[in-house]
Design an enzyme around this catalytic site. Structure first.
Site, PDB file in Angstrom:
ATOM      1  CG  HIS A  68       4.713  -9.815  -0.423  1.00  0.00           C
ATOM      2  ND1 HIS A  68       3.703 -10.223   0.668  1.00  0.00           N
ATOM      3  CD2 HIS A  68       5.769 -10.848  -0.330  1.00  0.00           C
ATOM      4  CE1 HIS A  68       4.493 -11.277   1.313  1.00  0.00           C
ATOM      5  NE2 HIS A  68       5.554 -11.666   0.686  1.00  0.00           N
ATOM      6  CG  ASP A 122      -0.134  -0.150   2.433  1.00  0.00           C
ATOM      7  OD1 ASP A 122      -0.710  -0.670   3.340  1.00  0.00           O
ATOM      8  OD2 ASP A 122       0.962   0.314   2.568  1.00  0.00           O
ATOM      9  CB  CYS A 177       3.488  -5.429 -20.107  1.00  0.00           C
ATOM     10  SG  CYS A 177       2.945  -6.748 -21.490  1.00  0.00           S
ATOM     11  N   GLY A 195       2.517  -6.634  13.138  1.00  0.00           N
ATOM     12  CA  GLY A 195       1.188  -6.562  12.124  1.00  0.00           C
ATOM     13  C   GLY A 195       1.403  -7.777  11.199  1.00  0.00           C
ATOM     14  CB  SER A 221      -0.848 -14.075  10.396  1.00  0.00           C
ATOM     15  OG  SER A 221      -0.423 -14.032   8.869  1.00  0.00           O
ATOM     16  N   PRO A 272      -1.733  -7.488  18.346  1.00  0.00           N
ATOM     17  CG  PRO A 272      -3.809  -6.481  17.742  1.00  0.00           C
ATOM     18  CD  PRO A 272      -2.408  -6.667  17.418  1.00  0.00           C
TER      19      PRO A 272
HETATM   20  N1  APR Z   1      -1.741  -3.629  15.030  1.00  0.00           N
HETATM   21  C1  APR Z   1      -0.836  -4.597  14.750  1.00  0.00           C
HETATM   22  N2  APR Z   1      -1.062  -5.958  14.255  1.00  0.00           N
HETATM   23  C2  APR Z   1      -2.443  -5.964  13.855  1.00  0.00           C
HETATM   24  C3  APR Z   1      -3.321  -5.060  14.213  1.00  0.00           C
HETATM   25  C4  APR Z   1      -3.075  -3.573  14.494  1.00  0.00           C
HETATM   26  N3  APR Z   1      -3.830  -2.716  14.744  1.00  0.00           N
HETATM   27  N4  APR Z   1      -4.384  -5.336  13.660  1.00  0.00           N
HETATM   28  C5  APR Z   1      -4.458  -6.733  13.436  1.00  0.00           C
HETATM   29  N5  APR Z   1      -3.134  -6.804  13.640  1.00  0.00           N
HETATM   30  C6  APR Z   1      -2.589  -8.187  13.060  1.00  0.00           C
HETATM   31  C7  APR Z   1      -3.568  -9.411  13.158  1.00  0.00           C
HETATM   32  O1  APR Z   1      -3.569  -9.804  14.235  1.00  0.00           O
HETATM   33  C8  APR Z   1      -2.620 -10.367  12.369  1.00  0.00           C
HETATM   34  O2  APR Z   1      -1.595 -11.311  12.974  1.00  0.00           O
HETATM   35  O3  APR Z   1      -2.090  -8.204  11.722  1.00  0.00           O
HETATM   36  C9  APR Z   1      -1.811  -9.547  11.167  1.00  0.00           C
HETATM   37  C10 APR Z   1      -2.298  -9.505   9.947  1.00  0.00           C
HETATM   38  O4  APR Z   1      -2.117 -10.886   9.374  1.00  0.00           O
HETATM   39  P1  APR Z   1      -2.617 -10.960   7.893  1.00  0.00           P
HETATM   40  O5  APR Z   1      -3.796 -10.492   7.591  1.00  0.00           O
HETATM   41  O6  APR Z   1      -1.928 -12.511   7.681  1.00  0.00           O
HETATM   42  O7  APR Z   1      -1.428 -10.171   7.007  1.00  0.00           O
HETATM   43  P2  APR Z   1       0.148 -10.349   6.777  1.00  0.00           P
HETATM   44  O8  APR Z   1       0.735 -11.189   7.792  1.00  0.00           O
HETATM   45  O9  APR Z   1       0.515  -9.133   6.286  1.00  0.00           O
HETATM   46  O10 APR Z   1      -0.079 -11.633   5.264  1.00  0.00           O
HETATM   47  C11 APR Z   1       1.168 -11.725   4.849  1.00  0.00           C
HETATM   48  O11 APR Z   1      -0.165 -12.616   2.930  1.00  0.00           O
HETATM   49  O12 APR Z   1      -1.929 -12.670   1.605  1.00  0.00           O
HETATM   50  C12 APR Z   1      -0.782 -12.403   1.789  1.00  0.00           C
HETATM   51  O13 APR Z   1       0.724 -11.100   0.329  1.00  0.00           O
HETATM   52  C13 APR Z   1      -0.346 -11.057   1.234  1.00  0.00           C
HETATM   53  O14 APR Z   1       1.302  -9.740   2.305  1.00  0.00           O
HETATM   54  C14 APR Z   1       0.421 -10.704   2.569  1.00  0.00           C
HETATM   55  C15 APR Z   1       0.993 -11.802   3.269  1.00  0.00           C
END
Ligand code: APR
Length: 252
Positions: free
Chosen positions: A119, A104, A127, A188, A190, A215
């Site tokens: 990513h 983003d 293209c 932030g 998973s 969190p």
């Molecule tokens: N502050 C900190 N962490 C947060 C908050 C917050 N306010 N809100 C949510 N989270 C945490 C959630 O608890 C979760 O562990 O952010 C994490 C988001 O996890 P995902 O949705 O799995 O995102 P991410 O880890 O970035 O995914 C990795 O997966 O789908 C692909 O390419 C995509 O880059 C992405 C990759």
């Protein structure tokens, strides 16, 4: 009440190199949906249909318009205090590297210089066929997709889709920085998607202190040295404030 361990502040004051890895959670407080939270994108959409080469090839218009919808969202949100705190952290250490899984570009808008984008990003396009970067009109009527002015191929967003290789140089640099840092923050994310999820293990194996800011519990929560169980938009500004106070008391 968010606790910042004093021991962590001591370790940070002695750190020469600090690496931060962020995921979608850092942008949640900006109003950008994460992927795997209960209200996340993958709860609504099928990633294989919308974030994979096969998905694009089977329905390029659907994938293109989904990403344009996400770009529209990004243009209407702003960095949050968590993004700004990370930009501030850059000034507090001799060597600081930000690695992000996010596409983003909110870190850029918050002032972080040169984040490693594992990513890619959804602001740029290229293209699908000849890979030429595309700078033409993207705001087309629903159902239409831009064509390459070089080869006529379909234009796609410059993100890394499931099943695609990460940008080699970005990944090599991310792994090298993680292997050579003193403190590694996982913020932030998973920690479910590799190879990015490998980075905290590389850091820990090479002697770094690993800190998680999230969190919720994740795949690495039982493995890290410190967990700050709070939203990053609240935890990170507090961490920066406490660390600056710590430095002002220690330097005399
Ligand atoms: N502050 C900190 N962490 C947060 C908050 C917050 N306010 N809100 C949510 N989270 C945490 C959630 O608890 C979760 O562990 O952010 C994490 C988001 O996890 P995902 O949705 O799995 O995102 P991410 O880890 O970035 O995914 C990795 O997966 O789908 C692909 O390419 C995509 O880059 C992405 C990759």
């Amino acid at each position: 009440m968010i606790e910042i361990p004093n021991e962590l502040l001591i370790k940070l004051s002695k750190a020469d190199s600090v690496v931060v890895l962020t995921g979608a959670g850092i942008s949640a407080e900006s109003g950008v949906k994460t992927f795997r939270d209960p209200d996340g994108l993958w709860a609504q959409f099928d990633p294989m249909e919308l974030a994979s080469i096969d998905g694009f090839m089977s329905n390029p218009q659907r994938v293109w318009s989904w990403y344009q919808h996400r770009v529209e969202i990004i243009h209407n949100v702003n960095p949050n205090p968590g993004h700004y705190a990370i930009a501030e952290m850059e000034k507090l250490f001799n060597h600081f590297v930000l690695i992000t899984q996010n596409v983003d570009r909110l870190h850029h808008r918050a002032g972080s210089t040169n984040p490693i984008e594992l990513h890619g990003n959804i602001i740029e396009n290229h293209c699908f066929n000849c890979k030429k970067p595309f700078f033409g009109e993207t705001n087309l009527p629903e159902g239409q997709i831009p064509r390459c002015d070089e080869c006529g191929g379909l234009i796609r967003p410059s993100v890394v889709w499931f099943g695609e290789m990460l940008p080699y140089d970005a990944l090599m640099k991310a792994e090298d920085e993680s292997a050579n840092c003193d403190v590694f923050f996982s913020i932030g994310t998973s920690a479910e998607v590799y190879p990015a999820a490998n980075l905290p293990f590389i850091a820990k194996r090479n002697g770094a202190t690993v800190v998680e800011v999230n969190p919720n519990i994740t795949q690495i929560s039982s493995y890290v040295d410190y967990r700050i169980s709070a939203p990053s938009g609240e935890a990170l500004p507090l961490l920066v404030e406490k660390f600056k106070d710590f430095l002002s008391f220690s330097i005399k």
